[in-house]
Design an enzyme around this catalytic site. Structure first.
Site, mmCIF file in Angstrom:
data_model
loop_
_atom_site.group_PDB
_atom_site.id
_atom_site.type_symbol
_atom_site.label_atom_id
_atom_site.label_comp_id
_atom_site.label_asym_id
_atom_site.label_seq_id
_atom_site.Cartn_x
_atom_site.Cartn_y
_atom_site.Cartn_z
ATOM 1 N N GLY A 228 0.850 -1.197 0.000
ATOM 2 C CA GLY A 228 0.000 0.000 0.000
ATOM 3 C C GLY A 228 0.876 1.232 0.000
ATOM 4 O O GLY A 228 2.050 1.186 -0.391
ATOM 5 N N SER A 229 0.324 2.335 0.459
ATOM 6 C CA SER A 229 1.059 3.604 0.391
ATOM 7 C C SER A 229 2.163 3.650 1.458
ATOM 8 O O SER A 229 2.098 2.947 2.470
ATOM 9 C CB SER A 229 0.086 4.758 0.611
ATOM 10 N N GLU A 250 5.640 -3.345 0.833
ATOM 11 C CA GLU A 250 5.733 -2.956 -0.583
ATOM 12 C C GLU A 250 4.953 -1.652 -0.683
ATOM 13 O O GLU A 250 3.737 -1.644 -0.472
ATOM 14 C CB GLU A 250 5.093 -4.015 -1.487
ATOM 15 N N CYS A 284 1.861 0.997 -8.573
ATOM 16 C CA CYS A 284 3.013 1.390 -7.754
ATOM 17 C C CYS A 284 4.217 1.614 -8.658
ATOM 18 O O CYS A 284 4.949 2.579 -8.520
ATOM 19 C CB CYS A 284 3.311 0.312 -6.733
ATOM 20 N N GLU A 379 3.554 11.275 -5.464
ATOM 21 C CA GLU A 379 3.161 10.106 -6.259
ATOM 22 C C GLU A 379 1.780 10.384 -6.852
ATOM 23 O O GLU A 379 0.798 10.493 -6.105
ATOM 24 C CB GLU A 379 3.111 8.843 -5.382
HETATM 25 P P1 NAD Z 1 -3.414 2.426 1.275
HETATM 26 O O1 NAD Z 1 -2.132 2.584 2.000
HETATM 27 O O2 NAD Z 1 -4.431 3.477 1.408
HETATM 28 O O3 NAD Z 1 -4.144 1.057 1.720
HETATM 29 C C1 NAD Z 1 -3.496 -0.194 1.602
HETATM 30 C C2 NAD Z 1 -4.179 -1.191 2.531
HETATM 31 O O4 NAD Z 1 -3.930 -0.797 3.886
HETATM 32 C C3 NAD Z 1 -5.686 -1.256 2.383
HETATM 33 O O5 NAD Z 1 -6.118 -2.590 2.563
HETATM 34 C C4 NAD Z 1 -6.169 -0.412 3.547
HETATM 35 O O6 NAD Z 1 -7.477 -0.739 3.970
HETATM 36 C C5 NAD Z 1 -5.157 -0.767 4.606
HETATM 37 N N1 NAD Z 1 -5.008 0.211 5.690
HETATM 38 C C6 NAD Z 1 -5.433 1.498 5.739
HETATM 39 N N2 NAD Z 1 -5.075 2.052 6.920
HETATM 40 C C7 NAD Z 1 -4.410 1.105 7.612
HETATM 41 C C8 NAD Z 1 -3.759 1.073 8.894
HETATM 42 N N3 NAD Z 1 -3.738 2.140 9.692
HETATM 43 N N4 NAD Z 1 -3.158 -0.066 9.277
HETATM 44 C C9 NAD Z 1 -3.142 -1.149 8.476
HETATM 45 N N5 NAD Z 1 -3.747 -1.191 7.252
HETATM 46 C C10 NAD Z 1 -4.355 -0.060 6.839
HETATM 47 O O7 NAD Z 1 -3.021 2.177 -0.253
HETATM 48 P P2 NAD Z 1 -3.990 2.083 -1.531
HETATM 49 O O8 NAD Z 1 -4.526 3.434 -1.822
HETATM 50 O O9 NAD Z 1 -4.932 0.947 -1.374
HETATM 51 O O10 NAD Z 1 -2.936 1.656 -2.659
HETATM 52 C C11 NAD Z 1 -2.179 2.576 -3.367
HETATM 53 C C12 NAD Z 1 -0.764 2.660 -2.819
HETATM 54 O O11 NAD Z 1 -0.185 1.363 -2.770
HETATM 55 C C13 NAD Z 1 0.147 3.483 -3.716
HETATM 56 O O12 NAD Z 1 0.992 4.267 -2.926
HETATM 57 C C14 NAD Z 1 0.944 2.422 -4.477
HETATM 58 O O13 NAD Z 1 2.180 2.864 -4.962
HETATM 59 C C15 NAD Z 1 1.090 1.368 -3.421
HETATM 60 N N6 NAD Z 1 1.331 0.047 -4.022
HETATM 61 C C16 NAD Z 1 2.579 -0.493 -3.894
HETATM 62 C C17 NAD Z 1 2.862 -1.710 -4.505
HETATM 63 C C18 NAD Z 1 4.236 -2.332 -4.405
HETATM 64 O O14 NAD Z 1 4.370 -3.513 -4.730
HETATM 65 N N7 NAD Z 1 5.260 -1.601 -3.982
HETATM 66 C C19 NAD Z 1 1.869 -2.371 -5.231
HETATM 67 C C20 NAD Z 1 0.600 -1.791 -5.323
HETATM 68 C C21 NAD Z 1 0.341 -0.574 -4.706
#
Ligand code: NAD
Length: 478
Positions: A228-229, A250, A284, A379
């Protein structure tokens, strides 16, 4: 209403709370899912710990056989899973079905690789005082893994996480994005049908922050496997540190796509389209900063604008459309704010620059300079290509490295020495030569440097990530 899966049962939230899931392309309400309570999450953690003891005792071939059953069932559901993913995510139907099909191939590949997982045996007599002893290492599971998945590639990333995790004898609790959990619930249902014991894989749905925190802060979770982010990943890292869970992250990226003056310009243009338009630019490893040597910048920009101008955008369920929409209107508004800010800093819009609901138009920004925020740590999760000029290859490397991110990179040049110089000097987890950053194999150890990640995900590296080494020493046996 689709339900969560806790200890093999399809359940609602203990307080009956639900979350609505919308199709971002049409605003249609598709389904509702449970919004889990703390009690639900604790129940899942307890069940995962109980199941893990038995699951780890099964012979590896049996775990592999059960996951093989999952592959066989999932292959019959690719169309259904792809259609759900398309509707809940806004990605075009061909991509969505492709991702569902990839689940089957990738899980199968993990199963095959697992069967070749090897421990080590140290040669006897190479260390004084150890004569006659045999020392070996094996892979020991970590325990229970919280697998936290983002919205953009839910099926693919779920697969990378749960495949290695389950094969080596861990159990998994999946936490999908609150925006598009439906395909992952459907996939998790398949495991029961395939004969995988209750509690081995569970899925808890609902809002990100409380559920993610209840999971990651629990001592009953031994590994956190997060994608995630960077902002959320940092919080997850802190939570895991408090109880010394193993954490793999990641996270976000702002990948540089460097086009040198001797590059095949037409190829580079096509690869920007792949690297920036796929999944509406919500990747990502998307090619997010397009660095072009000034000698060819004008020609490259014209060709890219021509190419973007013929992209057909519309309802992702219509197979004639090249690009769908973003995950929701809020995401499109966020991209709009980033574009407006970049224009205020002096950039010009060559094409696009607007949104209609969740649909963000394919956009090219020119006159972008290295001191603008978009050229550093912003980003942009949308189909936006900012073109940044450079004079020398060293300058391009310097711009690439000025970001806090270090996920991937790409370089286009016909001179292998130039390409390899860039590949060696850019500080990222991967660099592709004459291919967009999007070109990723299942095998490769995928992951980020700097604020883009910790750990590596991919068939060649995930088994090490989801296990700990166990040493067994046999004294005086030789
Ligand atoms: P996000 O960080 O908003 O959410 C990711 C996940 O974390 C979701 O399931 C969300 O519900 C959960 N989450 C939210 N708050 C949390 C907390 N406090 N504790 C634990 N989990 C929590 O990301 P997104 O908007 O779903 O995805 C986009 C981001 O992910 C972008 O920054 C992208 O670059 C990144 N990404 C990285 C990769 C990689 O392999 N490096 C791959 C895909 C996406």
């Amino acid at each position: 209403m689709l339900k969560m899966i806790i200890n093999g049962e399809q359940v609602e939230a203990s307080n009956g709370a639900t979350l609505d899931i919308y199709n971002p392309a049409t605003n249609e309400l598709i389904d509702t899912v449970p919004d889990a309570t703390k009690e639900d999450v604790e129940r899942a953690i307890e069940a995962a710990n109980a199941a893990q003891k038995e699951w780890a005792k099964l012979p590896g071939w049996k775990r592999a056989e059960l996951l093989g059953n999952v592959v066989a069932i999932a292959r019959t559901r690719v169309d259904e899973l792809g259609t759900i993913l398309c509707k809940e995510t806004g990605k075009v139907i061909a991509e969505a079905k492709g991702e569902a099909a990839e689940f089957c191939d990738l899980l199968q590949e993990y199963i095959e690789a697992y069967k070749h997982l090897k421990g080590t045996l140290f040669e006897n007599g190479i260390e004084k005082g150890m004569d006659g002893n045999l020392i070996m290492t094996t892979h020991m599971p970590l325990g229970v893994s919280a697998c936290i998945v983002p919205f953009n590639y839910p099926i693919l990333l779920y697969c990378h996480k749960i495949s290695s995790t389950l094969l080596v004898g861990n159990t998994a609790i999946v936490k999908p994005s609150e925006f598009n959990p439906l395909a992952l619930i459907k996939l998790t249902e398949i495991f029961k049908e395939a004969g995988v014991p209750d509690g081995v894989i569970q899925i808890v749905t609902g809002k990100g922050a409380p559920i993610g925190e209840w999971l990651t802060q629990s001592k009953g979770i031994h590994m956190i496997n997060f994608t995630g982010s960077t902002a959320t990943g940092t919080k997850v890292y802190e939570s895991g540190a408090k109880h010394l869970a193993h954490v793999a992250l990641e996270m976000g990226g702002n990948d540089a796509f460097i086009v040198c003056k001797d590059a095949d310009i037409d190829l580079a243009v096509e690869e920007v389209v792949a690297g920036r338009i796929t999944t509406s630019g919500q990747i990502c490893i998307g090619s997010k900063r397009i660095l072009v040597q000034n000698d060819i910048r004008e020609e490259f920009t014209k060709k890219l604008v021509d190419r973007f101008s013929v992209l057909k955008q519309g309802d992702p369920i219509d197979p004639t459309n090249d690009i769908g929409c973003l995950i929701n209107v809020a995401a499109a508004e966020k991209v709009q704010g980033q574009i407006d800010h970049t224009v205020e800093q002096g950039a010009k819009i060559a094409i696009g620059g607007t949104h209609d609901g969740a649909y963000y138009a394919p956009t090219i920004l020119t006159d972008v300079t290295r001191d603008m925020d978009i050229a550093k740590d912003v980003e942009v999760f949308g189909p936006v290509a900012p073109i940044i000029g450079f004079d020398t290859v060293d300058e391009a490397i310097d711009i690439a490295n000025q970001s806090m991110y270090g996920l991937g990179g790409a370089v286009f040049s016909k001179d292998i020495k130039t390409a390899l110089k860039v590949a060696n000097e850019v500080v990222t987890g991967s660099v592709n030569i004459n291919a967009s950053t999007l070109c990723r194999s299942h095998e490769m150890p995928f992951g980020g440097a700097k604020c883009s990640g910790k750990g590596r995900e991919g068939i060649s590296s995930s088994f090490e990530e989801v296990t700990q080494k166990k040493v067994i020493l046999l004294r005086n046996v030789l």
